[in-house]
Design a protein around this motif. Structure first.
Motif, PDB file in Angstrom:
ATOM      1  N   TYR A 242       0.831  -1.206   0.000  1.00 31.61           N
ATOM      2  CA  TYR A 242       0.000   0.000   0.000  1.00 31.61           C
ATOM      3  C   TYR A 242       0.871   1.265   0.000  1.00 31.61           C
ATOM      4  CZ  TYR A 242      -3.726   3.277   0.756  1.00 31.61           C
ATOM      5  OH  TYR A 242      -4.596   4.316   0.592  1.00 31.61           O
ATOM      6  N   ASN A 243       0.620   2.141  -0.967  1.00 34.60           N
ATOM      7  CA  ASN A 243       1.363   3.405  -1.091  1.00 34.60           C
ATOM      8  C   ASN A 243       2.846   3.214  -1.358  1.00 34.60           C
ATOM      9  OD1 ASN A 243       0.265   5.896  -1.281  1.00 34.60           O
ATOM     10  ND2 ASN A 243      -0.103   6.162   0.908  1.00 34.60           N
ATOM     11  N   LYS A 264       0.526   0.721  -9.301  1.00 33.06           N
ATOM     12  CA  LYS A 264      -0.743   1.254  -8.796  1.00 33.06           C
ATOM     13  C   LYS A 264      -1.767   1.258  -9.923  1.00 33.06           C
ATOM     14  CE  LYS A 264      -2.846   5.599  -7.476  1.00 33.06           C
ATOM     15  NZ  LYS A 264      -2.651   6.998  -7.103  1.00 33.06           N
TER      16      LYS A 264
END
Ligand SMILES: [Zn+2]
Length: 280
Positions: A242-243, A264
């Motif tokens: 995530y991120n 992403k």
């Protein structure tokens, strides 16, 4: 936005601070949240003792000894602060509701006001419209391989979007959906119906594991989420994907120079992170 682990963390902290406290005074400064706070809110809960707490999905339930339950939802930016009765701090902007109790003050602060504070009868809270359409919690026995297989069958949406569907299972938020699919080695853009029986079992196991670890770590802290005791959660340090766009994933064996690391994509309008090499 507080997700399930954060709400569980808030619930545990508030319970530790205020269990068995008597609500002595209630101030509603701003009743206009996602739903308006009932006009008789203060009257209904003043004088009651706080008995037990529960969590359903991202809702915290505070059961009182007068047959009423206060339902809390933190929306995008809702926070609870607990202060000792003896040393109250200066009121802050966006402090909308204050409960003064025999064990300290509970302050609900919510700059964006997407949160919710509602009242219902304790005996039938499960029949409240807020909960009636919610699927099982990840740890419920009813969240079984057969159940999930039936829910995903003939579903053309992506598995990532299906995991966020609160009528299927509640409490998986956007961050955790990416993390669970990464650990399960499943590409987030596969259709829900393509997930095999073996993968379904893996998904259930990892959903429980990832959320449990997040609760133990005190919940993630993305953006402005703060614990009741003012500490910041630290689960984000253990996020795998995530991120982490462009970074190597923890177990990556791919040719990094070629793949460019974690990717992403946007699914159902939400950012989704995955490893093209590890996830199939
Ligand atoms: Zn990788």
């Amino acid at each position: 936005m507080p997700e399930l682990p954060e709400v569980e963390t808030i619930k545990r902290a508030v319970e530790a601070a205020l269990k068995e406290a008597v609500i002595e005074r209630v101030t509603v400064k701003q009743p206009c949240l996602r739903q308006n706070i009932p006009t008789d809110f203060a009257k209904q809960i003043t004088g009651a003792r706080i008995r037990t707490f529960e969590r359903k999905a991202k809702y915290m339930l505070m059961h009182l000894d007068n047959g009423k339950t206060v339902i809390w939802h933190f929306g995008m930016s809702g926070k609870i602060k607990i202060e000792s009765a003896t040393t109250p701090n200066e009121p802050q902007k966006h402090d909308h509701v204050i409960l003064e109790t025999s064990k300290g003050r509970l302050i609900y602060n919510d700059p964006r006001r997407f949160g919710l504070i509602a009242l219902c009868d304790t005996t039938n809270w499960r029949k409240n419209p807020l909960f009636i359409n919610l699927g099982p919690d990840p740890w419920d026995e009813s969240f079984s391989p057969d159940y999930l297989a039936a829910k995903l069958a003939h579903k053309k949406t992506t598995i990532k979007v299906a995991l966020l569907d609160q009528t299927i299972v509640c409490g998986i938020g956007n961050i955790y959906a990416s993390e669970i699919l990464y650990l399960a080695r499943i590409r987030p853009d596969r259709t829900a119906e393509s997930i095999s029986a073996t993968e379904i079992k893996r998904l259930i196991k990892l959903t429980r594991q990832v959320l449990q670890q997040a609760i133990e770590a005190g919940g993630s802290s993305i953006h402005d989420y703060v614990h009741p005791d003012g500490d910041i959660g630290y689960f984000q340090e253990s996020h795998c994907v995530y991120n982490k766009i462009g970074l190597r994933c923890p177990q990556c064996r791919c040719n990094f120079a070629k793949t460019g690391g974690i990717k992403k994509i946007v699914l159902g309008g939400r950012s989704t992170f995955y490893c093209d090499t590890l996830q199939k």
